[in-house]
Every structure is written in C-alpha cells, then in structure tokens.
Write a protein that holds these residues in place. Structure first.
Motif, mmCIF file in Angstrom:
data_model
loop_
_atom_site.group_PDB
_atom_site.id
_atom_site.type_symbol
_atom_site.label_atom_id
_atom_site.label_comp_id
_atom_site.label_asym_id
_atom_site.label_seq_id
_atom_site.Cartn_x
_atom_site.Cartn_y
_atom_site.Cartn_z
ATOM 1 N N ALA A 190 0.909 -1.103 0.155
ATOM 2 C CA ALA A 190 -0.002 0.129 0.054
ATOM 3 C C ALA A 190 0.975 1.167 -0.011
ATOM 4 O O ALA A 190 0.579 2.065 -0.665
ATOM 5 C CB ALA A 190 -1.130 0.056 1.222
ATOM 6 N N PHE A 194 1.058 4.361 -2.703
ATOM 7 C CA PHE A 194 0.808 5.495 -2.223
ATOM 8 C C PHE A 194 1.820 6.664 -2.999
ATOM 9 O O PHE A 194 1.534 7.683 -3.404
ATOM 10 C CB PHE A 194 0.964 5.611 -0.678
ATOM 11 N N LEU A 201 -2.074 13.572 -6.974
ATOM 12 C CA LEU A 201 -2.911 14.335 -6.124
ATOM 13 C C LEU A 201 -2.162 15.675 -6.239
ATOM 14 O O LEU A 201 -2.879 16.554 -6.097
ATOM 15 C CB LEU A 201 -2.695 13.633 -4.770
ATOM 16 N N THR B 226 -6.654 12.378 -11.621
ATOM 17 C CA THR B 226 -6.525 13.749 -11.495
ATOM 18 C C THR B 226 -7.764 14.694 -11.357
ATOM 19 O O THR B 226 -8.146 15.513 -10.534
ATOM 20 C CB THR B 226 -5.282 14.370 -12.263
ATOM 21 N N LEU B 229 -9.915 14.171 -8.488
ATOM 22 C CA LEU B 229 -9.255 14.596 -7.382
ATOM 23 C C LEU B 229 -9.723 16.356 -7.589
ATOM 24 O O LEU B 229 -9.736 16.829 -6.237
ATOM 25 C CB LEU B 229 -7.681 14.324 -7.259
ATOM 26 N N VAL B 230 -9.495 16.860 -8.553
ATOM 27 C CA VAL B 230 -9.798 18.293 -8.563
ATOM 28 C C VAL B 230 -11.181 18.634 -8.259
ATOM 29 O O VAL B 230 -11.490 19.304 -7.403
ATOM 30 C CB VAL B 230 -9.304 18.946 -10.226
ATOM 31 N N LEU B 233 -11.652 18.410 -4.666
ATOM 32 C CA LEU B 233 -10.941 19.431 -3.948
ATOM 33 C C LEU B 233 -11.834 20.687 -4.174
ATOM 34 O O LEU B 233 -11.750 21.460 -3.263
ATOM 35 C CB LEU B 233 -9.665 19.760 -4.539
ATOM 36 N N PRO B 239 -4.828 19.352 1.683
ATOM 37 C CA PRO B 239 -3.958 18.364 1.303
ATOM 38 C C PRO B 239 -3.669 17.047 1.961
ATOM 39 O O PRO B 239 -3.736 16.106 1.889
ATOM 40 C CB PRO B 239 -2.710 19.468 1.148
ATOM 41 N N VAL B 240 -3.589 17.577 3.330
ATOM 42 C CA VAL B 240 -3.419 16.533 4.489
ATOM 43 C C VAL B 240 -4.485 15.596 4.550
ATOM 44 O O VAL B 240 -4.407 14.377 4.415
ATOM 45 C CB VAL B 240 -3.325 17.255 5.907
ATOM 46 N N LEU B 242 -6.607 14.772 2.069
ATOM 47 C CA LEU B 242 -6.448 14.138 0.718
ATOM 48 C C LEU B 242 -5.197 13.037 0.930
ATOM 49 O O LEU B 242 -5.674 12.012 0.207
ATOM 50 C CB LEU B 242 -6.298 14.985 -0.451
ATOM 51 N N MET B 243 -4.401 13.322 1.468
ATOM 52 C CA MET B 243 -3.191 12.501 1.534
ATOM 53 C C MET B 243 -3.552 11.307 2.346
ATOM 54 O O MET B 243 -3.512 10.180 2.075
ATOM 55 C CB MET B 243 -2.058 13.360 1.862
ATOM 56 N N LEU B 244 -3.996 11.537 3.385
ATOM 57 C CA LEU B 244 -4.409 10.496 4.380
ATOM 58 C C LEU B 244 -5.672 9.756 3.614
ATOM 59 O O LEU B 244 -5.544 8.297 3.851
ATOM 60 C CB LEU B 244 -5.211 11.119 5.815
ATOM 61 N N LEU B 246 -5.900 8.983 0.453
ATOM 62 C CA LEU B 246 -5.251 8.366 -0.807
ATOM 63 C C LEU B 246 -4.282 7.238 0.176
ATOM 64 O O LEU B 246 -4.616 5.990 -0.270
ATOM 65 C CB LEU B 246 -4.252 9.297 -1.306
ATOM 66 N N ALA B 247 -3.907 7.590 1.169
ATOM 67 C CA ALA B 247 -3.311 6.516 1.956
ATOM 68 C C ALA B 247 -4.241 5.203 2.427
ATOM 69 O O ALA B 247 -3.890 4.079 2.528
ATOM 70 C CB ALA B 247 -2.308 6.778 3.239
ATOM 71 N N CYS B 250 -5.143 3.210 -0.767
ATOM 72 C CA CYS B 250 -4.094 2.260 -1.046
ATOM 73 C C CYS B 250 -4.068 0.951 -0.018
ATOM 74 O O CYS B 250 -3.894 -0.040 -0.520
ATOM 75 C CB CYS B 250 -2.754 3.032 -0.840
ATOM 76 N N LEU B 251 -4.395 1.314 1.237
ATOM 77 C CA LEU B 251 -4.353 0.312 2.160
ATOM 78 C C LEU B 251 -5.715 -0.722 1.696
ATOM 79 O O LEU B 251 -5.545 -1.679 1.847
ATOM 80 C CB LEU B 251 -4.561 0.741 3.455
ATOM 81 N N LEU B 253 -6.935 -1.206 -0.991
ATOM 82 C CA LEU B 253 -6.577 -1.814 -2.475
ATOM 83 C C LEU B 253 -5.816 -3.019 -2.042
ATOM 84 O O LEU B 253 -5.831 -4.144 -2.510
ATOM 85 C CB LEU B 253 -5.859 -1.094 -3.213
ATOM 86 N N ALA B 254 -4.731 -2.689 -1.054
ATOM 87 C CA ALA B 254 -3.848 -3.935 -0.833
ATOM 88 C C ALA B 254 -4.552 -4.863 0.052
ATOM 89 O O ALA B 254 -4.349 -6.015 -0.220
ATOM 90 C CB ALA B 254 -2.765 -3.383 0.036
#
Lengths: 257, 259
Positions: A190, A194, A201, B226, B229-230, B233, B239-240, B242-244, B246-247, B250-251, B253-254
């Motif tokens: 993951a 990322f 992003l 993208t 995501l726009v 937004l 940003p924080v 959205l980054m969390l 996204l993480a 990813c988790l 999906l994994a």
C-alpha cells in the motif's frame, strides 16, 4: 532496516543542523526557495548518500505544497520540515538506499506531523513580538544596536525552532519505521502504491489552485501534446517536457489574439 | 544643506539591498516586518542624518507596523530612501515618508503575493517536476535558476526603480506587467502540468505503475483520476486530508487483494 545505535546520532544531528539552516530560507532569510521540497529533499538525500530518494520525495511534496503560500498572517504548512524529515527518515530507516514503501511511509508520517509543525511556527511568530518590544521599550539607549541585536536574534530563533523540531521528529520517525518493518506485506504494498499515486494528487492540487475550471484548456493542451509526442512519435521524455513548455507559450500567444 | 552628505549613494543602496534579504528575520504577528524594514533602511538614515538624535528618531519612526510581500518591499525601501533624502534636503515632511509606506504596502503585498507566490513559484516548480519525471537529476537546479533570475533580478531593479520614481506605484505596474506575466506563468504551468500527466508511461522508475493496460489507456486513467481529485478539492478538502484519504485507499486496495 537498522536498529538505534550511537552511529545514527551523528547523521540525525547533521540533518537537524542543515535542516535548520535550510529552514531559515522559508521566512527569515533570503527566500531563494532553497527550502522548497524539490531542493531541500535532494540536499538531504545527498548528505545521507541517496539523492534519488530525496528527488522523489521532494518532487511529490513540491507539487502538493507549492501553492500553500504565506498570505497576510496565514502560516502555511512547513513543507521544508516535511521534505527533509521524510527523506532522512526514509534513508536512515532503510540503512542506506530507501525502498518505495519506506519512502511512502515516511511521507505519510510527515503528513501527520503537518498540524504540529504549523502550531510550532505560530508559537515562534507570537514569541517574536517580544523582539520589537525589546527595541521599542528602551528610549535613550543605543537604538541602532538594540535593533540589530533583536532583529538578528530572530534568525537564531527560527533556526532553533527547526533544529529542535528535527531532533524530536527524526528519532520518532525512525522508531515508527522500525515498527513499519514488522507490518504485514499488504501495508508495504500500500505504501509503495501511495508514492506512485502522490504525483496525481499533487497535480490535482496545483490545477485546482491555478484554474477555476476542472478541465482547463491549457492543461488539456499540455496533456494531448505530451501524450502524442510520447506514445505516437516516441520522442524522449526530456524533449517532450521542453516541447510542452513551448506549446504552452505558443498557446498563450494564440489565446491573446 | 545641499551637499553630498544629504545624498544617498550607490554604496548605501547596495547595503540596503543586502539587508533587504533579512527583512523577515524577526517576523511576528504583531509587528510583521517592522524591525526588518528599519534594519534594512538603516544605512540610508545613517548617511542622511549625522546628528545621532535625529538619526535615532527617524529609525524609531520606521519601526511602526509594516507588512508587504518581502520581494516587493525592495521597491518601498527604494522609495523611502528617496523620500528620506528629500526630507533631509527639506523638500518634504516625516508624514509624507510614512504615508507613502502605508499607502504602498497593502497593494504591493497583494500584487507580489499573486505574482511571486501564485504564479512564478508554481511555474518554476511544475517545470522542474516535469524535468524530474523525465529523469533529469538536475531539475532542482533549473527550479532555482528559473525562480531566482526573476526574483533577485527584480528585487535589485525595483530597489533602484523605487528610488528613481520616488515610489510611483502606477509606473511600477505599467513597467513590469505583473498581471500579464502572472497570467502567462499560470497558463504555461497548467500546460506543463497537463504534459506531466500526458507523459505518465515514461515517468521515472520510482513512479512507474505496472498496470495491465495499454499505455494510452493508463495515461487517460491518470488524467481522469487527477480530474476526479480536482472535483473533490472543489468541494473542500485539505492536502493533508486528501493524502490521508489516498493512503487509506491504497491500504484498502492492498488488503482487498487488488495490488
């Protein structure tokens, strides 16, 4: 992965010192943009022997934070601390060259820290008010000397803020990377994904701030130009980058007519 | 009265230029750049006012609240140097000098924020990231050159221009075309950003995704992701967050066995 030992203290202090100097460029001195992630990341990577990790982390954090700007009294996220810490934690935590999953995890760690770094920045700037009061509160004394002393003390304060922050954040980050090593494989996959998705992003954040349209025609023009030259004409990527810049300039000229 | 002692020389202006790089060294919420401005203008005041009491009085006067875009502060420093010179020659009053500072700082602050932070910086960054994605290790150097040729060049020129024009902001805007240039930088930045997305299959190894799709489809998927995501937004989201997010994706999906 490496365990904590004495040999890691020196690089941590070294990164904290250089990070403190780089941090001065954010607000206090020069603002030559050496503190931007795309520069601060590779400098940290070079110091620790892995420039590539610094370039990768610097590039994604640059896109993400480039338009988080200091307007008026707003204190933006400290992207320099983010880039330097993420690069250092990824490299030191890997004991050499950082793998993509560790890089991703390090970026995630520094993202979580963003509110903390902003809070510390606000505290320092509140404390700086005392410097002006020190100069103004002494009528009759050599105001010139007091001014230079108070004003330049600000450099020391800004440096110490970053230096101390790194001395806390880097060991904490390295401890977290040690725990990360024990996480299941899925977690590692993951974090590797990322890192690969972060440029998208970043691109979205920049596009959002630069245009009021979701699909801007300049963005579309650049996309089509690059896609055609890359996939149908098979021109090297570096040449495509240059061609896209030229296309952008031509597009502006045409739109002005 | 009208002798060299009351004239600002190039040497003083060069000292002001050097000190202007430290204008924000003691930045605070209450006083902003007030100490920085006084610190930078010091060499000019020292030259113009040999009388210690008058020098200190002028220095204190410049410690009042001051805040503008740090690069465009050069123009105000130049203008104030000229106004102080005129004051020393008896051509204007203290009020004129301080009024000019107050009148210029807000509009130049807005102009500088929009030009330097809002267009030149993203332009330099996006060009550098584009080169980096194409495997150019020297992209950070390009970033620094693109940004600082404009930044340092304008800072130096505006200091002297502020002095010569005595703070004529209308002439400054007409001369440098900040708004037009900002528009140009933003348009080229967006084109280069689109170019980065269009080059997705050739991105450097660290960002390459092993998708079981033809490269044209994966490129289009990148653009689509993208744009989604726009759109997110635009509905709000930092940003924080959205980054969390996204993480977390990813988790998911994994752990879902997708990757």
């Amino acid at each position: 992965m490496i365990a904590f030992d004495f040999h890691i203290v020196l690089p941590i202090v070294g990164v904290a010192f250089v990070g403190g100097i780089i941090g001065l460029d954010r607000t206090a001195a020069g603002q030559f943009m050496v503190s931007q992630p795309i520069v601060a990341g590779p400098i940290t990577g070079w110091m620790l022997g892995d420039v590539t990790t610094g370039l990768v982390i610097g590039a994604v954090l640059e896109l993400i934070w480039v338009l988080d700007v200091p307007v008026g009294t707003f204190v933006p996220a400290d992207s320099s601390v983010g880039a330097v810490s993420a690069t250092a934690v990824a490299i030191l935590g890997s004991g050499g060259t950082a793998s993509p999953d560790v890089s991703g995890f390090s970026i995630l760690l520094t993202t979580v820290m963003v509110p903390l770094t902003m809070m510390i920045d606000v505290i320092v700037r509140k404390q700086n008010s005392g410097l002006a009061e020190y100069v103004l509160a002494a009528p009759g004394e050599d105001v010139s000397r007091r001014l230079a002393l108070a004003h330049l003390s600000g450099l020391v304060i800004f440096f110490m803020k970053s230096f101390i922050l790194y001395l806390i954040v880097l060991p904490a980050g390295l401890a977290a990377v040690l725990l990360f090593a024990r996480m299941p494989t899925q977690f590692h996959s993951a974090m590797a994904l990322f890192v690969k998705l972060l440029p998208l992003l970043g691109a979205a954040l920049v596009a959002r701030k630069l245009s009021i349209r979701t699909l801007d025609h300049f963005l579309l023009m650049g996309f089509v130009t690059a896609a055609v030259f890359t996939q149908f004409i098979h021109i090297p990527a570096l040449s495509v980058s240059v061609l896209v810049i030229i296309a952008g300039l031509l597009g502006v000229r045409l739109s002005e007519r | 009265m009208n002798d060299d002692r009351n004239k600002v020389e190039t040497s003083e202006m060069l000292k002001v230029f050097w000190k202007s790089f430290l204008i924000q060294a003691s930045w605070s919420f209450d006083h902003m750049q007030s100490l920085g401005f006084a610190y930078a203008i010091q060499p000019v005041l020292r030259k113009l006012y040999p009388d210690q009491a008058e020098y200190e009085s002028r220095l204190r006067a410049h410690m009042e609240y001051f805040n503008t875009q740090p690069y465009l502060a050069s123009f105000i420093l130049g203008a104030v140097a000229r106004m102080e010179q005129d004051r020393a020659l008896g051509r204007n009053s203290s009020t004129d000098v301080l009024s000019l500072k107050t009148a210029l700082m807000a509009p130049l602050g807005a102009l500088g924020d929009s030009f330097f932070w809002g267009s030149l910086k993203p332009f330099s960054a996006v060009v550098a990231v584009s080169l980096l994605m194409a495997n150019a290790w020297w992209a950070p150097i390009v970033f620094l050159i693109l940004y600082n040729v404009v930044h340092v060049g304008l800072r130096a020129e505006m200091l002297f221009h502020g002095f010569i024009s005595a703070g004529d902001a209308a002439e400054l805007i007409a001369r440098y075309h900040f708004t037009k240039m900002a528009k140009l930088f933003k348009a080229v930045s967006l084109t280069v950003l689109g170019g980065i997305l269009g080059m997705l299959p050739t991105w450097r190894l660290e960002f390459k995704m092993a998708l079981p799709l033809p490269s044209a489809v994966s490129t289009f998927a990148g653009l689509l992701a993208t744009l989604i995501l726009v759109a997110i937004l635009r509905r709000g989201g930092s940003p924080v967050k959205l980054m969390l997010g996204l993480a977390a994706l990813c988790l998911a999906l994994a752990y879902g066995g997708v990757i």
